[in-house]
Design an enzyme around this catalytic site. Structure first.
Site, PDB file in Angstrom:
ATOM      1  N   LYS A  10       0.823  -1.211   0.000  1.00 47.56           N
ATOM      2  CA  LYS A  10       0.000   0.000   0.000  1.00 47.56           C
ATOM      3  C   LYS A  10       0.863   1.269   0.000  1.00 47.56           C
ATOM      4  O   LYS A  10       2.073   1.212   0.236  1.00 47.56           O
ATOM      5  CB  LYS A  10      -0.942  -0.041   1.208  1.00 47.56           C
ATOM      6  CG  LYS A  10      -1.943  -1.204   1.152  1.00 47.56           C
ATOM      7  CD  LYS A  10      -2.982  -1.092   2.260  1.00 47.56           C
ATOM      8  CE  LYS A  10      -3.969  -2.254   2.212  1.00 47.56           C
ATOM      9  NZ  LYS A  10      -5.069  -2.071   3.202  1.00 47.56           N
ATOM     10  N   TYR A  50     -12.220  -2.635  -4.123  1.00 50.73           N
ATOM     11  CA  TYR A  50     -12.780  -2.832  -2.783  1.00 50.73           C
ATOM     12  C   TYR A  50     -14.314  -2.813  -2.782  1.00 50.73           C
ATOM     13  O   TYR A  50     -14.922  -2.526  -1.751  1.00 50.73           O
ATOM     14  CB  TYR A  50     -12.242  -1.769  -1.831  1.00 50.73           C
ATOM     15  CG  TYR A  50     -10.823  -2.041  -1.348  1.00 50.73           C
ATOM     16  CD1 TYR A  50     -10.537  -3.174  -0.591  1.00 50.73           C
ATOM     17  CD2 TYR A  50      -9.787  -1.151  -1.606  1.00 50.73           C
ATOM     18  CE1 TYR A  50      -9.256  -3.422  -0.117  1.00 50.73           C
ATOM     19  CE2 TYR A  50      -8.494  -1.393  -1.131  1.00 50.73           C
ATOM     20  CZ  TYR A  50      -8.236  -2.527  -0.387  1.00 50.73           C
ATOM     21  OH  TYR A  50      -6.973  -2.773   0.088  1.00 50.73           O
ATOM     22  N   PHE A  58     -15.826   2.432   6.739  1.00 49.45           N
ATOM     23  CA  PHE A  58     -14.463   2.856   6.428  1.00 49.45           C
ATOM     24  C   PHE A  58     -14.183   2.930   4.923  1.00 49.45           C
ATOM     25  O   PHE A  58     -13.058   3.217   4.516  1.00 49.45           O
ATOM     26  CB  PHE A  58     -13.452   1.920   7.103  1.00 49.45           C
ATOM     27  CG  PHE A  58     -13.605   0.458   6.751  1.00 49.45           C
ATOM     28  CD1 PHE A  58     -13.097  -0.065   5.565  1.00 49.45           C
ATOM     29  CD2 PHE A  58     -14.268  -0.417   7.623  1.00 49.45           C
ATOM     30  CE1 PHE A  58     -13.231  -1.407   5.238  1.00 49.45           C
ATOM     31  CE2 PHE A  58     -14.415  -1.763   7.300  1.00 49.45           C
ATOM     32  CZ  PHE A  58     -13.898  -2.255   6.107  1.00 49.45           C
ATOM     33  N   ARG A  86      -1.272 -14.430   4.232  1.00 44.41           N
ATOM     34  CA  ARG A  86      -2.003 -13.810   5.348  1.00 44.41           C
ATOM     35  C   ARG A  86      -1.230 -13.973   6.659  1.00 44.41           C
ATOM     36  O   ARG A  86      -1.257 -13.091   7.512  1.00 44.41           O
ATOM     37  CB  ARG A  86      -3.417 -14.391   5.450  1.00 44.41           C
ATOM     38  CG  ARG A  86      -4.265 -13.949   4.257  1.00 44.41           C
ATOM     39  CD  ARG A  86      -5.702 -14.382   4.362  1.00 44.41           C
ATOM     40  NE  ARG A  86      -6.442 -13.674   5.391  1.00 44.41           N
ATOM     41  CZ  ARG A  86      -6.928 -12.439   5.244  1.00 44.41           C
ATOM     42  NH1 ARG A  86      -6.719 -11.760   4.134  1.00 44.41           N
ATOM     43  NH2 ARG A  86      -7.614 -11.879   6.206  1.00 44.41           N
ATOM     44  N   THR A  92      -5.182  -7.513  10.400  1.00 41.73           N
ATOM     45  CA  THR A  92      -5.517  -6.274   9.683  1.00 41.73           C
ATOM     46  C   THR A  92      -5.138  -5.039  10.494  1.00 41.73           C
ATOM     47  O   THR A  92      -4.583  -4.083   9.949  1.00 41.73           O
ATOM     48  CB  THR A  92      -7.031  -6.245   9.380  1.00 41.73           C
ATOM     49  OG1 THR A  92      -7.366  -7.431   8.657  1.00 41.73           O
ATOM     50  CG2 THR A  92      -7.406  -5.023   8.566  1.00 41.73           C
ATOM     51  N   ARG A 103       2.764  -6.388   9.020  1.00 40.57           N
ATOM     52  CA  ARG A 103       2.011  -5.264   9.595  1.00 40.57           C
ATOM     53  C   ARG A 103       2.567  -4.847  10.946  1.00 40.57           C
ATOM     54  O   ARG A 103       2.603  -3.655  11.268  1.00 40.57           O
ATOM     55  CB  ARG A 103       0.528  -5.619   9.674  1.00 40.57           C
ATOM     56  CG  ARG A 103      -0.130  -5.506   8.281  1.00 40.57           C
ATOM     57  CD  ARG A 103      -1.471  -6.150   8.265  1.00 40.57           C
ATOM     58  NE  ARG A 103      -2.219  -5.886   7.026  1.00 40.57           N
ATOM     59  CZ  ARG A 103      -3.201  -6.645   6.591  1.00 40.57           C
ATOM     60  NH1 ARG A 103      -3.560  -7.718   7.273  1.00 40.57           N
ATOM     61  NH2 ARG A 103      -3.835  -6.345   5.468  1.00 40.57           N
ATOM     62  N   ASN A 113      -2.073   0.173   6.642  1.00 40.07           N
ATOM     63  CA  ASN A 113      -1.627  -1.108   7.213  1.00 40.07           C
ATOM     64  C   ASN A 113      -0.701  -1.889   6.275  1.00 40.07           C
ATOM     65  O   ASN A 113      -0.624  -3.116   6.337  1.00 40.07           O
ATOM     66  CB  ASN A 113      -2.819  -1.945   7.689  1.00 40.07           C
ATOM     67  CG  ASN A 113      -3.689  -2.451   6.564  1.00 40.07           C
ATOM     68  OD1 ASN A 113      -3.574  -1.996   5.429  1.00 40.07           O
ATOM     69  ND2 ASN A 113      -4.556  -3.403   6.871  1.00 40.07           N
ATOM     70  N   HIS A 116      -2.104  -5.474   1.469  1.00 39.22           N
ATOM     71  CA  HIS A 116      -3.363  -6.194   1.294  1.00 39.22           C
ATOM     72  C   HIS A 116      -3.030  -7.591   0.794  1.00 39.22           C
ATOM     73  O   HIS A 116      -2.075  -7.770   0.037  1.00 39.22           O
ATOM     74  CB  HIS A 116      -4.254  -5.497   0.254  1.00 39.22           C
ATOM     75  CG  HIS A 116      -5.394  -6.360  -0.199  1.00 39.22           C
ATOM     76  ND1 HIS A 116      -6.564  -6.460   0.517  1.00 39.22           N
ATOM     77  CD2 HIS A 116      -5.520  -7.212  -1.249  1.00 39.22           C
ATOM     78  CE1 HIS A 116      -7.361  -7.330  -0.095  1.00 39.22           C
ATOM     79  NE2 HIS A 116      -6.753  -7.799  -1.164  1.00 39.22           N
ATOM     80  N   GLU A 127      -9.230 -11.120  -7.760  1.00 40.13           N
ATOM     81  CA  GLU A 127      -8.343  -9.960  -7.559  1.00 40.13           C
ATOM     82  C   GLU A 127      -7.156  -9.975  -8.516  1.00 40.13           C
ATOM     83  O   GLU A 127      -6.737  -8.920  -9.001  1.00 40.13           O
ATOM     84  CB  GLU A 127      -7.869  -9.932  -6.102  1.00 40.13           C
ATOM     85  CG  GLU A 127      -9.002  -9.631  -5.133  1.00 40.13           C
ATOM     86  CD  GLU A 127      -8.566  -9.553  -3.684  1.00 40.13           C
ATOM     87  OE1 GLU A 127      -9.421  -9.255  -2.825  1.00 40.13           O
ATOM     88  OE2 GLU A 127      -7.363  -9.774  -3.390  1.00 40.13           O
TER      89      GLU A 127
HETATM   90  P1  CMP Z   1      -7.343  -4.790   3.365  1.00 42.46           P
HETATM   91  O1  CMP Z   1      -6.832  -6.168   3.560  1.00 42.46           O
HETATM   92  O2  CMP Z   1      -6.731  -4.008   2.261  1.00 42.46           O
HETATM   93  O3  CMP Z   1      -8.935  -4.845   3.127  1.00 42.46           O
HETATM   94  C1  CMP Z   1      -9.766  -3.745   3.421  1.00 42.46           C
HETATM   95  C2  CMP Z   1      -9.082  -2.687   4.200  1.00 42.46           C
HETATM   96  O4  CMP Z   1      -9.916  -1.790   4.888  1.00 42.46           O
HETATM   97  C3  CMP Z   1      -8.245  -3.309   5.294  1.00 42.46           C
HETATM   98  O5  CMP Z   1      -7.133  -3.971   4.724  1.00 42.46           O
HETATM   99  C4  CMP Z   1      -7.939  -2.085   6.165  1.00 42.46           C
HETATM  100  O6  CMP Z   1      -6.784  -1.388   5.738  1.00 42.46           O
HETATM  101  C5  CMP Z   1      -9.148  -1.182   5.922  1.00 42.46           C
HETATM  102  N1  CMP Z   1      -9.966  -1.033   7.126  1.00 42.46           N
HETATM  103  C6  CMP Z   1     -10.179   0.117   7.794  1.00 42.46           C
HETATM  104  N2  CMP Z   1     -10.973  -0.072   8.845  1.00 42.46           N
HETATM  105  C7  CMP Z   1     -11.274  -1.400   8.877  1.00 42.46           C
HETATM  106  C8  CMP Z   1     -12.058  -2.224   9.732  1.00 42.46           C
HETATM  107  N3  CMP Z   1     -12.711  -1.731  10.795  1.00 42.46           N
HETATM  108  N4  CMP Z   1     -12.131  -3.545   9.464  1.00 42.46           N
HETATM  109  C9  CMP Z   1     -11.503  -4.069   8.388  1.00 42.46           C
HETATM  110  N5  CMP Z   1     -10.752  -3.318   7.533  1.00 42.46           N
HETATM  111  C10 CMP Z   1     -10.634  -2.014   7.773  1.00 42.46           C
END
Ligand code: CMP
Length: 140
Positions: A10, A50, A58, A86, A92, A103, A113, A116, A127
């Site tokens: 990211k 997304y 969010f 993962r 996350t 992370r 974070n 992805h 994806e």
């Molecule tokens: P990612 O794996 O890219 O998928 C969706 C993204 O939303 C996640 O990582 C986070 O960076 C972002 N995000 C922000 N707030 C939340 C939340 N409460 N729960 C899950 N993802 C979140």
């Protein structure tokens, strides 16, 4: 089984200049980069990627963050690649990410974070196809 998964480094991690450190973790875990490109996503591209999160509170912040700078997009291939990636990423929310995960080491917040990774084999295929035509993914 041999799997492929979609990974995005990211904007926060690209800005920190840790693309190579993150690639090194993939490689040391036996994941091969089989497609890759740097890309500054448009708003429409980020919203499309997304789309499953469209109704989440969010969503707008996530899209704005993902278009704040270039990202590095790659397909990774290896045994159990979806779960392996993962595990390398960690939770996350970096506050909950285990020590030694990407992370825990590079992420600043749940929004910024660092990475992805696809959450299932089914989503991985969707994806990867979102970013790479099949001819740009190389078995190696
Ligand atoms: P990612 O794996 O890219 O998928 C969706 C993204 O939303 C996640 O990582 C986070 O960076 C972002 N995000 C922000 N707030 C939340 C939340 N409460 N729960 C899950 N993802 C979140």
């Amino acid at each position: 089984a041999l799997e492929r998964t979609l990974s995005i480094i990211k904007p926060d991690a690209v800005a920190k200049n840790v693309i190579g450190e993150i690639y090194s973790r993939f490689e040391k875990a036996g994941l091969k980069v089989v497609a890759a490109k740097m890309k500054h996503l448009s708003k429409a591209e980020a919203e499309g990627f997304y789309a499953v999160h469209r109704e989440r509170p969010f969503f707008n912040a996530l899209v704005e963050f993902m278009i704040s700078g270039p990202v590095m997009v790659q397909a990774l291939e290896g045994e159990g690649a979806v779960l392996k990636n993962r595990e390398l990423m960690g939770a996350t929310n970096p506050k909950e990410a285990a020590a030694g995960t990407i992370r825990a080491d590079f992420a600043d917040s749940i929004d910024a974070n660092a990475v992805h990774g696809s959450d299932s084999l089914e989503n991985a295929a969707i994806e990867i196809a979102y970013f790479f035509p099949a001819t740009d993914v190389y078995t190696r």
